[in-house]
Scaffold this motif. Structure first.
Motif, mmCIF file in Angstrom:
data_model
loop_
_atom_site.group_PDB
_atom_site.id
_atom_site.type_symbol
_atom_site.label_atom_id
_atom_site.label_comp_id
_atom_site.label_asym_id
_atom_site.label_seq_id
_atom_site.Cartn_x
_atom_site.Cartn_y
_atom_site.Cartn_z
ATOM 1 N N ARG A 50 11.060 4.646 -8.573
ATOM 2 C CA ARG A 50 10.664 5.256 -9.832
ATOM 3 C C ARG A 50 9.148 5.202 -9.977
ATOM 4 O O ARG A 50 8.491 4.337 -9.420
ATOM 5 C CB ARG A 50 11.321 4.542 -11.005
ATOM 6 C CG ARG A 50 12.761 4.995 -11.197
ATOM 7 C CD ARG A 50 13.665 3.824 -11.528
ATOM 8 N NE ARG A 50 15.068 4.181 -11.628
ATOM 9 C CZ ARG A 50 15.896 4.194 -10.596
ATOM 10 N NH1 ARG A 50 15.466 3.978 -9.391
ATOM 11 N NH2 ARG A 50 17.163 4.468 -10.775
ATOM 12 N N VAL A 51 8.623 6.132 -10.738
ATOM 13 C CA VAL A 51 7.176 6.205 -10.944
ATOM 14 C C VAL A 51 6.803 5.365 -12.154
ATOM 15 O O VAL A 51 7.425 5.474 -13.206
ATOM 16 C CB VAL A 51 6.730 7.660 -11.182
ATOM 17 C CG1 VAL A 51 5.235 7.737 -11.409
ATOM 18 C CG2 VAL A 51 7.138 8.544 -10.027
ATOM 19 N N GLU A 52 5.806 4.524 -11.982
ATOM 20 C CA GLU A 52 5.274 3.751 -13.105
ATOM 21 C C GLU A 52 3.763 3.834 -13.067
ATOM 22 O O GLU A 52 3.162 4.036 -12.010
ATOM 23 C CB GLU A 52 5.724 2.290 -13.034
ATOM 24 C CG GLU A 52 7.182 2.103 -13.345
ATOM 25 C CD GLU A 52 7.560 0.632 -13.474
ATOM 26 O OE1 GLU A 52 6.667 -0.236 -13.466
ATOM 27 O OE2 GLU A 52 8.765 0.364 -13.577
ATOM 28 N N THR A 53 3.165 3.657 -14.218
ATOM 29 C CA THR A 53 1.712 3.644 -14.260
ATOM 30 C C THR A 53 1.211 2.253 -13.920
ATOM 31 O O THR A 53 1.804 1.253 -14.315
ATOM 32 C CB THR A 53 1.186 4.054 -15.653
ATOM 33 O OG1 THR A 53 1.787 3.229 -16.640
ATOM 34 C CG2 THR A 53 1.489 5.499 -15.951
ATOM 35 N N GLY A 54 0.139 2.224 -13.168
ATOM 36 C CA GLY A 54 -0.487 0.956 -12.817
ATOM 37 C C GLY A 54 -1.523 0.600 -13.864
ATOM 38 O O GLY A 54 -1.462 1.054 -15.009
#
Length: 124
Positions: A50-54
Motif C-alpha cells: 500500500r502507498v503511504e506518505t513518508g
C-alpha cells in the motif's frame, strides 16, 4: 473476496497519499510570497503493498533574494529572503496529484462495481 478488498485497500491508500500531497502543495502555493518560507515535499513509500506518505521535508534549495529596501525584513543592502516556491512547479505537481487521485478513484469504483456484479451472479 480478499482480492477485491485488497484492490480497494490499495486504491484507497493511493487516494489518501495523493490527498496528503495536494494538502502540502496547496500550503506551498498559499505561502509562495511568505518571506523565508521553504517549500514542503512529501515522499511516498510502499508499506505492505500500500502507498503511504513518508516524512514531510523542506526543500533546501536557495531562497530567492528580493531587493526591496523599504521591506521591514530587508538587510542593510535592501535585500530579504523570499521563498523557494516555484508556482509553475507547484501547479504542475498539483495537476499530477489530481490525476493520480482520479485514477485511484476510478480503480476503486471499478472494483466496487465488479464486486457488486459478482454478488448478483452468486445470488442467481
Amino acid at each position: 473476496m480478499t482480492d477485491f478488498s485488497d484492490a480497494i485497500s490499495v486504491s484507497s491508500s493511493g487516494m489518501k497519499a495523493q490527498a496528503s500531497r495536494l494538502r502540502h502543495l496547496s500550503e506551498n502555493i498559499a505561502n509562495a510570497d511568505t518571506p523565508g518560507y521553504r517549500r514542503k515535499t512529501v515522499a511516498f513509500q510502499d508499506v505492505l503493498g500500500r502507498v503511504e506518505t513518508g516524512r514531510v521535508s523542506l526543500d533546501q534549495t536557495n531562497l530567492s533574494r528580493i531587493f526591496e529596501p523599504s521591506h521591514p525584513l530587508a538587510d542593510e543592502a535592501g535585500f530579504y529572503d523570499g521563498s523557494n516556491v516555484n508556482l509553475l512547479v507547484e501547479i504542475a505537481d498539483a495537476r499530477e496529484a489530481q490525476r493520480s487521485y482520479e485514477a485511484n478513484l476510478k480503480m476503486f469504483d471499478q472494483v466496487r462495481q465488479m464486486s457488486q456484479s459478482l454478488m448478483e451472479l452468486l445470488r442467481n
